[in-house]
Write a protein that holds these residues in place. Structure first.
Motif, PDB file in Angstrom:
ATOM      1  N   GLY A  61       0.816  -1.224   0.000  1.00 42.00           N
ATOM      2  CA  GLY A  61       0.000   0.000   0.000  1.00 42.00           C
ATOM      3  C   GLY A  61       0.832   1.249   0.000  1.00 42.00           C
ATOM      4  O   GLY A  61       0.471   2.255   0.622  1.00 42.00           O
ATOM      5  N   GLY A  62       1.952   1.212  -0.695  1.00 38.38           N
ATOM      6  CA  GLY A  62       2.877   2.333  -0.710  1.00 38.38           C
ATOM      7  C   GLY A  62       2.245   3.661  -1.074  1.00 38.38           C
ATOM      8  O   GLY A  62       1.519   3.760  -2.058  1.00 38.38           O
ATOM      9  N   LYS A  63       2.495   4.696  -0.244  1.00 36.49           N
ATOM     10  CA  LYS A  63       2.080   6.084  -0.460  1.00 36.49           C
ATOM     11  C   LYS A  63       0.567   6.300  -0.429  1.00 36.49           C
ATOM     12  O   LYS A  63       0.082   7.370  -0.800  1.00 36.49           O
ATOM     13  N   LEU A  64      -0.193   5.289  -0.011  1.00 36.55           N
ATOM     14  CA  LEU A  64      -1.639   5.480   0.118  1.00 36.55           C
ATOM     15  C   LEU A  64      -1.934   6.118   1.474  1.00 36.55           C
ATOM     16  O   LEU A  64      -1.324   5.783   2.488  1.00 36.55           O
ATOM     17  N   LYS A  65      -2.883   7.050   1.500  1.00 32.58           N
ATOM     18  CA  LYS A  65      -3.268   7.699   2.743  1.00 32.58           C
ATOM     19  C   LYS A  65      -4.109   6.756   3.606  1.00 32.58           C
ATOM     20  O   LYS A  65      -4.667   5.776   3.111  1.00 32.58           O
ATOM     21  N   LYS A  66      -4.190   7.067   4.897  1.00 29.38           N
ATOM     22  CA  LYS A  66      -4.982   6.238   5.806  1.00 29.38           C
ATOM     23  C   LYS A  66      -6.463   6.238   5.432  1.00 29.38           C
ATOM     24  O   LYS A  66      -7.200   5.327   5.798  1.00 29.38           O
ATOM     25  N   THR A  67      -6.882   7.276   4.710  1.00 32.17           N
ATOM     26  CA  THR A  67      -8.280   7.384   4.309  1.00 32.17           C
ATOM     27  C   THR A  67      -8.565   6.697   2.966  1.00 32.17           C
ATOM     28  O   THR A  67      -9.710   6.671   2.522  1.00 32.17           O
ATOM     29  N   GLU A  68      -7.524   6.162   2.345  1.00 33.06           N
ATOM     30  CA  GLU A  68      -7.688   5.486   1.057  1.00 33.06           C
ATOM     31  C   GLU A  68      -7.661   3.967   1.247  1.00 33.06           C
ATOM     32  O   GLU A  68      -6.821   3.450   1.985  1.00 33.06           O
ATOM     33  N   PRO A  69      -8.580   3.226   0.605  1.00 26.33           N
ATOM     34  CA  PRO A  69      -8.579   1.764   0.721  1.00 26.33           C
ATOM     35  C   PRO A  69      -7.310   1.168   0.135  1.00 26.33           C
ATOM     36  O   PRO A  69      -6.845   1.592  -0.923  1.00 26.33           O
ATOM     37  N   LYS A  70      -6.759   0.194   0.847  1.00 29.53           N
ATOM     38  CA  LYS A  70      -5.545  -0.469   0.373  1.00 29.53           C
ATOM     39  C   LYS A  70      -5.857  -1.731  -0.424  1.00 29.53           C
ATOM     40  O   LYS A  70      -4.994  -2.302  -1.078  1.00 29.53           O
ATOM     41  N   PHE A  71      -7.121  -2.167  -0.325  1.00 31.41           N
ATOM     42  CA  PHE A  71      -7.537  -3.340  -1.099  1.00 31.41           C
ATOM     43  C   PHE A  71      -9.031  -3.258  -1.374  1.00 31.41           C
ATOM     44  O   PHE A  71      -9.767  -2.513  -0.728  1.00 31.41           O
ATOM     45  N   TYR A  72      -9.453  -4.030  -2.350  1.00 33.45           N
ATOM     46  CA  TYR A  72     -10.871  -4.151  -2.676  1.00 33.45           C
ATOM     47  C   TYR A  72     -11.283  -5.616  -2.531  1.00 33.45           C
ATOM     48  O   TYR A  72     -10.479  -6.529  -2.779  1.00 33.45           O
ATOM     49  N   SER A  73     -12.521  -5.815  -2.136  1.00 35.02           N
ATOM     50  CA  SER A  73     -13.070  -7.165  -2.015  1.00 35.02           C
ATOM     51  C   SER A  73     -14.063  -7.394  -3.150  1.00 35.02           C
ATOM     52  O   SER A  73     -15.006  -6.624  -3.321  1.00 35.02           O
ATOM     53  N   ILE A  74     -13.831  -8.425  -3.932  1.00 35.07           N
ATOM     54  CA  ILE A  74     -14.754  -8.807  -5.002  1.00 35.07           C
ATOM     55  C   ILE A  74     -15.417 -10.120  -4.585  1.00 35.07           C
ATOM     56  O   ILE A  74     -14.730 -11.098  -4.299  1.00 35.07           O
ATOM     57  N   SER A 204     -21.917 -22.282  -2.807  1.00 29.45           N
ATOM     58  CA  SER A 204     -20.522 -22.010  -3.165  1.00 29.45           C
ATOM     59  C   SER A 204     -20.373 -20.636  -3.815  1.00 29.45           C
ATOM     60  O   SER A 204     -21.174 -20.252  -4.680  1.00 29.45           O
ATOM     61  N   HIS A 205     -19.347 -19.906  -3.399  1.00 25.02           N
ATOM     62  CA  HIS A 205     -19.088 -18.581  -3.950  1.00 25.02           C
ATOM     63  C   HIS A 205     -17.611 -18.244  -3.787  1.00 25.02           C
ATOM     64  O   HIS A 205     -16.859 -18.998  -3.163  1.00 25.02           O
ATOM     65  N   ILE A 206     -17.206 -17.121  -4.353  1.00 24.68           N
ATOM     66  CA  ILE A 206     -15.796 -16.756  -4.399  1.00 24.68           C
ATOM     67  C   ILE A 206     -15.562 -15.410  -3.720  1.00 24.68           C
ATOM     68  O   ILE A 206     -16.320 -14.459  -3.944  1.00 24.68           O
ATOM     69  N   HIS A 207     -14.529 -15.348  -2.885  1.00 22.75           N
ATOM     70  CA  HIS A 207     -14.077 -14.080  -2.303  1.00 22.75           C
ATOM     71  C   HIS A 207     -12.701 -13.764  -2.880  1.00 22.75           C
ATOM     72  O   HIS A 207     -11.803 -14.610  -2.856  1.00 22.75           O
ATOM     73  N   ILE A 208     -12.545 -12.552  -3.379  1.00 22.26           N
ATOM     74  CA  ILE A 208     -11.260 -12.141  -3.954  1.00 22.26           C
ATOM     75  C   ILE A 208     -10.786 -10.861  -3.269  1.00 22.26           C
ATOM     76  O   ILE A 208     -11.543  -9.894  -3.152  1.00 22.26           O
TER      77      ILE A 208
END
Length: 342
Positions: A61-74, A204-208
């Motif tokens: 998560g280089g240079k990302l602010k604390k208010t910015e998401p570091k990942f997304y969940s699909i 059955s489902h997928i988490h990414i």
């Protein structure tokens, strides 16, 4: 097919780390033997340790602010009809995930070092799950809530009677509770559906989990971008930006159908959901214009999704307005409850 893309939750009691979410996805492995467990995987690796997932995502998560998401969940949830097409849920969904993530990168209108984004430019980890529980946001739980409230009040009255705080007939109150339990509109195996109850059938489902930053930890790739794929002039240069969700959802469906030879009915297509939202008249026109066998299958799918069915003319004569309004309300509820569509 139902797909959601959700940014990392931040602020308040939420952690800056992906650790809590990874721990949540490990819940199904509790109490299972090693050979029965579902492990994290990515484009090229299987049986990836949960600690490695946390280390790789948190460290990217280089240079990302604390208010910015570091990942997304699909989250990818095939319908029961789609799941029936699979031979082995775990293996087939893993193969599908790897093809789906190719659709994901192709939906970015971005370049890295002057080249289009490829699957090797992203960092992601995925996991297959086979169980689901009813949430407070599910339509079944919401519509059962008035009954749950009355039942809770009756149980509180019984406790007060037992403690001598209230006068009443406990037997009569228990009978009222039993009647309310049976009258609740949504039941599963003869029991009122409540929050936390495990859903029956194939779930059955997928988490990414996909990192906001590219694999080199230098370029930000946000599927939550407010910009649809477009080119703009910035500082005299042509710059590509944006993520085309429409393209991603469309291709995700096409990839599944091609990979598993699935014959998709209009009623369960992404196009149908778009038509319904943007042009209900077109939606019902297409629905009623389907060949007889496809139309029958469409109404069966809608019925299983919680849409109230009624006697609807099958001829090309215009549908009664009252019937359309009732059916529209049912389809709208089914879409909002994640029963159909993407």
């Amino acid at each position: 097919m139902y797909i959601t893309i959700t940014p990392q939750k931040l602020g308040g009691s939420y952690s800056q780390s992906v650790g809590d979410y990874v721990g949540y996805l490990e819940k199904e492995n509790q109490g299972l033997e090693q050979e029965e467990m579902e492990h994290f995987f990515n484009q090229y690796g299987d049986k990836i340790n949960a600690k490695e997932v946390v280390r790789e995502i948190d460290g990217n998560g280089g240079k990302l602010k604390k208010t910015e998401p570091k990942f997304y969940s699909i989250t990818v949830s095939p319908s029961k009809y789609e799941l029936k097409q699979l031979q082995n849920n775990s293996k087939d969904l893993k193969v599908y995930t790897r093809e789906l993530m190719k659709d994901y990168v192709q939906s970015f209108n971005r370049e890295i070092n002057g080249k289009p984004i490829t699957i090797d430019n992203i960092k992601y980890f995925a996991k297959i799950e086979h169980q689901r529980t009813f949430k407070g946001t599910d339509i079944q739980v919401k519509e059962n809530q008035p009954y749950a409230t009355k039942i809770l009040q009756l149980k509180q009255d019984i406790r007060k009677i037992e403690n001598g705080e209230l006068k009443g007939n406990i037997k009569n109150l228990n009978q009222k509770i039993s009647r309310l339990e049976k009258e609740a509109p949504h039941q599963q195996n003869g029991k009122r559906i409540v929050q936390g109850m495990q859903k029956e059938g194939n779930q059955s489902h997928i988490h990414i989990i996909v990192s906001r930053k590219d694999a080199s930890n230098s370029v930000s790739l946000s599927p939550g971008s407010k910009y649809k794929a477009s080119d703009v002039i910035m500082n005299g240069k042509n710059v590509k930006r944006g993520f085309d969700r429409d393209r991603f959802f469309t291709n995700a469906e096409k990839t599944f159908d091609k990979q598993f030879g699935y014959k998709r009915n209009y009623a369960e297509s992404y196009k149908a959901k778009k038509d319904f939202i943007k042009n209900p008249k077109l939606y019902f026109s297409v629905l009623m214009g389907l060949p007889a066998n496809e139309k029958a299958a469409a109404f069966k799918i809608l019925g299983k999704s919680g849409v109230p069915m009624m006697n609807i003319p099958t001829s090309k004569v215009q549908l009664a307005i009252r019937a359309i309004k009732r059916l529209k309300k049912g389809v709208d509820i089914a879409i909002k409850s994640s029963s159909i569509g993407i």
